[in-house]
Design a protein around this motif. Structure first.
Motif, PDB file in Angstrom:
ATOM      1  N   THR A   1       0.845  -1.190   0.000  1.00  0.00           N
ATOM      2  CA  THR A   1       0.000   0.000   0.000  1.00  0.00           C
ATOM      3  C   THR A   1       0.880   1.238   0.000  1.00  0.00           C
ATOM      4  O   THR A   1       1.791   1.363   0.826  1.00  0.00           O
ATOM      5  N   ASN A   2       0.625   2.149  -0.923  1.00  0.00           N
ATOM      6  CA  ASN A   2       1.346   3.419  -1.000  1.00  0.00           C
ATOM      7  C   ASN A   2       0.403   4.565  -0.647  1.00  0.00           C
ATOM      8  O   ASN A   2      -0.769   4.552  -1.024  1.00  0.00           O
ATOM      9  N   ILE A   3       0.933   5.535   0.073  1.00  0.00           N
ATOM     10  CA  ILE A   3       0.153   6.718   0.452  1.00  0.00           C
ATOM     11  C   ILE A   3       0.641   7.915  -0.352  1.00  0.00           C
ATOM     12  O   ILE A   3       1.842   8.208  -0.387  1.00  0.00           O
ATOM     13  N   LYS A   4      -0.278   8.605  -1.008  1.00  0.00           N
ATOM     14  CA  LYS A   4       0.034   9.800  -1.785  1.00  0.00           C
ATOM     15  C   LYS A   4      -0.696  10.980  -1.143  1.00  0.00           C
ATOM     16  O   LYS A   4      -1.926  11.038  -1.153  1.00  0.00           O
ATOM     17  N   LEU A   5       0.049  11.899  -0.556  1.00  0.00           N
ATOM     18  CA  LEU A   5      -0.538  13.067   0.112  1.00  0.00           C
ATOM     19  C   LEU A   5      -0.462  14.260  -0.836  1.00  0.00           C
ATOM     20  O   LEU A   5       0.624  14.786  -1.097  1.00  0.00           O
ATOM     21  N   TYR A   6      -1.606  14.668  -1.346  1.00  0.00           N
ATOM     22  CA  TYR A   6      -1.650  15.752  -2.326  1.00  0.00           C
ATOM     23  C   TYR A   6      -2.097  17.046  -1.656  1.00  0.00           C
ATOM     24  O   TYR A   6      -3.180  17.128  -1.067  1.00  0.00           O
ATOM     25  N   ASP A   7      -1.238  18.055  -1.735  1.00  0.00           N
ATOM     26  CA  ASP A   7      -1.524  19.383  -1.190  1.00  0.00           C
ATOM     27  C   ASP A   7      -2.175  20.214  -2.297  1.00  0.00           C
ATOM     28  O   ASP A   7      -1.510  20.632  -3.247  1.00  0.00           O
ATOM     29  N   SER A   8      -3.466  20.430  -2.189  1.00  0.00           N
ATOM     30  CA  SER A   8      -4.181  21.134  -3.261  1.00  0.00           C
ATOM     31  C   SER A   8      -3.826  22.616  -3.313  1.00  0.00           C
ATOM     32  O   SER A   8      -4.066  23.273  -4.330  1.00  0.00           O
ATOM     33  N   PHE A   9      -3.230  23.156  -2.242  1.00  0.00           N
ATOM     34  CA  PHE A   9      -2.844  24.565  -2.214  1.00  0.00           C
ATOM     35  C   PHE A   9      -1.562  24.791  -3.022  1.00  0.00           C
ATOM     36  O   PHE A   9      -1.467  25.713  -3.836  1.00  0.00           O
ATOM     37  N   THR A  10      -0.566  23.930  -2.826  1.00  0.00           N
ATOM     38  CA  THR A  10       0.708  24.091  -3.516  1.00  0.00           C
ATOM     39  C   THR A  10       0.801  23.242  -4.783  1.00  0.00           C
ATOM     40  O   THR A  10       1.661  23.470  -5.627  1.00  0.00           O
ATOM     41  N   GLY A  11      -0.079  22.244  -4.901  1.00  0.00           N
ATOM     42  CA  GLY A  11       0.000  21.324  -6.032  1.00  0.00           C
ATOM     43  C   GLY A  11       1.109  20.303  -5.902  1.00  0.00           C
ATOM     44  O   GLY A  11       1.465  19.648  -6.875  1.00  0.00           O
ATOM     45  N   LYS A  12       1.656  20.141  -4.696  1.00  0.00           N
ATOM     46  CA  LYS A  12       2.755  19.206  -4.481  1.00  0.00           C
ATOM     47  C   LYS A  12       2.256  17.895  -3.886  1.00  0.00           C
ATOM     48  O   LYS A  12       1.295  17.877  -3.120  1.00  0.00           O
ATOM     49  N   MET A  13       2.963  16.818  -4.243  1.00  0.00           N
ATOM     50  CA  MET A  13       2.610  15.481  -3.772  1.00  0.00           C
ATOM     51  C   MET A  13       3.722  14.938  -2.885  1.00  0.00           C
ATOM     52  O   MET A  13       4.896  15.010  -3.234  1.00  0.00           O
ATOM     53  N   THR A  14       3.344  14.414  -1.712  1.00  0.00           N
ATOM     54  CA  THR A  14       4.274  13.706  -0.842  1.00  0.00           C
ATOM     55  C   THR A  14       3.922  12.227  -0.903  1.00  0.00           C
ATOM     56  O   THR A  14       2.775  11.849  -0.665  1.00  0.00           O
ATOM     57  N   GLU A  15       4.898  11.389  -1.231  1.00  0.00           N
ATOM     58  CA  GLU A  15       4.633   9.968  -1.442  1.00  0.00           C
ATOM     59  C   GLU A  15       5.291   9.114  -0.370  1.00  0.00           C
ATOM     60  O   GLU A  15       6.447   9.332  -0.012  1.00  0.00           O
ATOM     61  N   LEU A  16       4.549   8.141   0.131  1.00  0.00           N
ATOM     62  CA  LEU A  16       5.045   7.163   1.091  1.00  0.00           C
ATOM     63  C   LEU A  16       4.858   5.786   0.473  1.00  0.00           C
ATOM     64  O   LEU A  16       3.761   5.230   0.501  1.00  0.00           O
ATOM     65  N   ASN A  17       5.924   5.246  -0.111  1.00  0.00           N
ATOM     66  CA  ASN A  17       5.839   4.000  -0.867  1.00  0.00           C
ATOM     67  C   ASN A  17       6.467   2.841  -0.099  1.00  0.00           C
ATOM     68  O   ASN A  17       7.630   2.941   0.323  1.00  0.00           O
ATOM     69  N   GLN A  18       5.722   1.766   0.076  1.00  0.00           N
ATOM     70  CA  GLN A  18       6.254   0.575   0.701  1.00  0.00           C
ATOM     71  C   GLN A  18       7.136  -0.184  -0.291  1.00  0.00           C
ATOM     72  O   GLN A  18       6.972  -0.058  -1.506  1.00  0.00           O
ATOM     73  N   PRO A  19       8.072  -1.016   0.204  1.00  0.00           N
ATOM     74  CA  PRO A  19       9.003  -1.702  -0.698  1.00  0.00           C
ATOM     75  C   PRO A  19       8.394  -2.870  -1.461  1.00  0.00           C
ATOM     76  O   PRO A  19       8.879  -3.218  -2.541  1.00  0.00           O
ATOM     77  N   GLY A  20       7.376  -3.499  -0.930  1.00  0.00           N
ATOM     78  CA  GLY A  20       6.778  -4.662  -1.597  1.00  0.00           C
ATOM     79  C   GLY A  20       7.210  -5.958  -0.953  1.00  0.00           C
ATOM     80  O   GLY A  20       8.356  -6.126  -0.539  1.00  0.00           O
ATOM     81  N   HIS A  21       6.282  -6.906  -0.866  1.00  0.00           N
ATOM     82  CA  HIS A  21       6.531  -8.206  -0.260  1.00  0.00           C
ATOM     83  C   HIS A  21       7.485  -9.019  -1.134  1.00  0.00           C
ATOM     84  O   HIS A  21       7.385  -9.014  -2.358  1.00  0.00           O
ATOM     85  N   GLY A  22       8.429  -9.723  -0.516  1.00  0.00           N
ATOM     86  CA  GLY A  22       9.424 -10.483  -1.249  1.00  0.00           C
ATOM     87  C   GLY A  22       8.843 -11.651  -2.024  1.00  0.00           C
ATOM     88  O   GLY A  22       7.773 -12.162  -1.707  1.00  0.00           O
ATOM     89  N   VAL A  23       9.565 -12.069  -3.058  1.00  0.00           N
ATOM     90  CA  VAL A  23       9.139 -13.200  -3.891  1.00  0.00           C
ATOM     91  C   VAL A  23      10.225 -14.275  -3.878  1.00  0.00           C
ATOM     92  O   VAL A  23      11.422 -13.963  -3.831  1.00  0.00           O
ATOM     93  N   PRO A  24       9.859 -15.556  -3.911  1.00  0.00           N
ATOM     94  CA  PRO A  24      10.849 -16.641  -3.897  1.00  0.00           C
ATOM     95  C   PRO A  24      11.484 -16.847  -5.272  1.00  0.00           C
ATOM     96  O   PRO A  24      10.938 -16.439  -6.302  1.00  0.00           O
ATOM     97  N   ALA A  25      12.641 -17.516  -5.275  1.00  0.00           N
ATOM     98  CA  ALA A  25      13.384 -17.752  -6.515  1.00  0.00           C
ATOM     99  C   ALA A  25      12.572 -18.562  -7.521  1.00  0.00           C
ATOM    100  O   ALA A  25      12.652 -18.338  -8.739  1.00  0.00           O
TER     101      ALA A  25
END
Length: 312
Positions: free
Chosen positions: A90-114
């Motif tokens: 799950t990634n969180i995108k915080l959008y500031d409508s006043f400045t038009g800027k986006m702050t992103e909080l991105n998770q790395p992702g669950h690992g996968v086996p070989a």
């Protein structure tokens, strides 16, 4: 299928919009929406909306991966995932409508086996058809070695478009068969190679040096509101950004990659390729969150964009 898009690290993106984001303070959320996303997913959806027929391959997760497949089914995107244990990040995108800027909080992702990695590799290679284009886009979850994109570039017998950063980009460019095209944004380009580029001419000159050194054929550098530059060994073209009512920033680069793949598959000339990619990007930023470009908006912006300028 013509165009194969690899999605190693899908996500569910929550975009939360605030009237003015206060760092370290209380923020009231005006609206919140969630989307099936991740760079590969976004590229595949944008391609479908442009009129392509992409095949989306990659990893998906047992716990909540149905959200991804249902969304792709609704959008009409063909997919064939390797299912693994765990949950879609799950990634969180915080959008500031006043400045038009986006702050992103991105998770790395669950690992996968070989074993899952080997299965996906086989799926990708089996999907090859004559003149097909492979799109490699986004980050890698745990368990995927940094040279995975490099191996795919070397073994795929057609053109490859690569949109990633860091070690994965560096290794792929140094491979025996580098990608046909890379699409960094300006920040990624400067960070990857430790340079500061202050004009389109400087970008063009530096990219031509990279093309000569690494044997890639094309580099498309996106610059947000300042437009984009497309560089080959012998020429460089630029387009300025359009005046847009920006509603969602994070899908623009993915739409640009989709436009490049769409135009490349159609054997479009380089100036028109830049127009197609730029129109797709413009048609995405006017949509909320990670909703991708529509065909109607794409065609409208394509009509508005002028002929690219020759930089060099």
């Amino acid at each position: 299928m013509g165009i194969v898009v690899v999605s190693l690290n899908p996500s569910i993106d929550w975009q939360l919009t605030t009237p003015e984001f206060i760092y370290g303070g209380l923020n009231r959320v005006e609206s919140g929406k969630h989307y099936a996303s991740g760079k590969g997913i976004n590229v595949a959806v944008a391609l479908k909306n442009l009129g392509g027929d992409p095949l989306c391959l990659g990893f998906n997760y047992n716990d909540n991966g149905r959200y991804i497949t249902q969304a792709l089914d609704e959008w009409g995107v063909c997919h064939d995932f390797v299912m693994v244990k765990g949950a879609v990040r799950t990634n969180i995108k915080l959008y500031d409508s006043f400045t038009g800027k986006m702050t992103e909080l991105n998770q790395p992702g669950h690992g996968v086996p070989a074993k899952a990695l080997a299965k996906l590799y086989t799926k990708i290679m089996t999907a090859w058809e004559e003149n097909s284009v492979l799109v490699l886009s986004g980050s890698m979850p745990g368990g995927v070695p940094a040279d995975f994109y490099k191996a795919l570039c070397e073994d795929w017998q057609g053109n490859v478009i690569l949109d990633t950063e860091g070690e994965a980009l560096e290794l792929a460019m140094k491979g025996a068969r580098p990608p046909f095209c890379i699409k960094p944004n300006l920040y990624e380009l400067e960070s990857a190679f430790g340079v500061t580029l202050s004009s389109k001419e400087e970008i063009a000159v530096f990219c031509m040096r990279l093309i000569k050194a690494y044997k890639v054929k094309m580099i498309c550098v996106s610059m947000g509101g300042d437009g984009a530059v497309l560089v080959t060994e012998s020429a460089a073209y630029s387009l300025d950004g359009l005046e847009l009512n920006v509603k969602g920033l994070q899908g623009a680069g993915d739409a640009m990659v989709a436009g490049l793949a769409y135009g490349l598959f159609a054997n479009t000339n380089e100036p028109e390729l830049l127009r197609i990619a730029s129109a797709a990007a413009a048609a995405s930023v006017v949509r909320e969150g990670t909703l991708m470009c529509t065909k109607i908006d794409y065609e409208w912006y394509l009509d508005k964009l002028p002929k690219p300028q020759i930089v060099l």
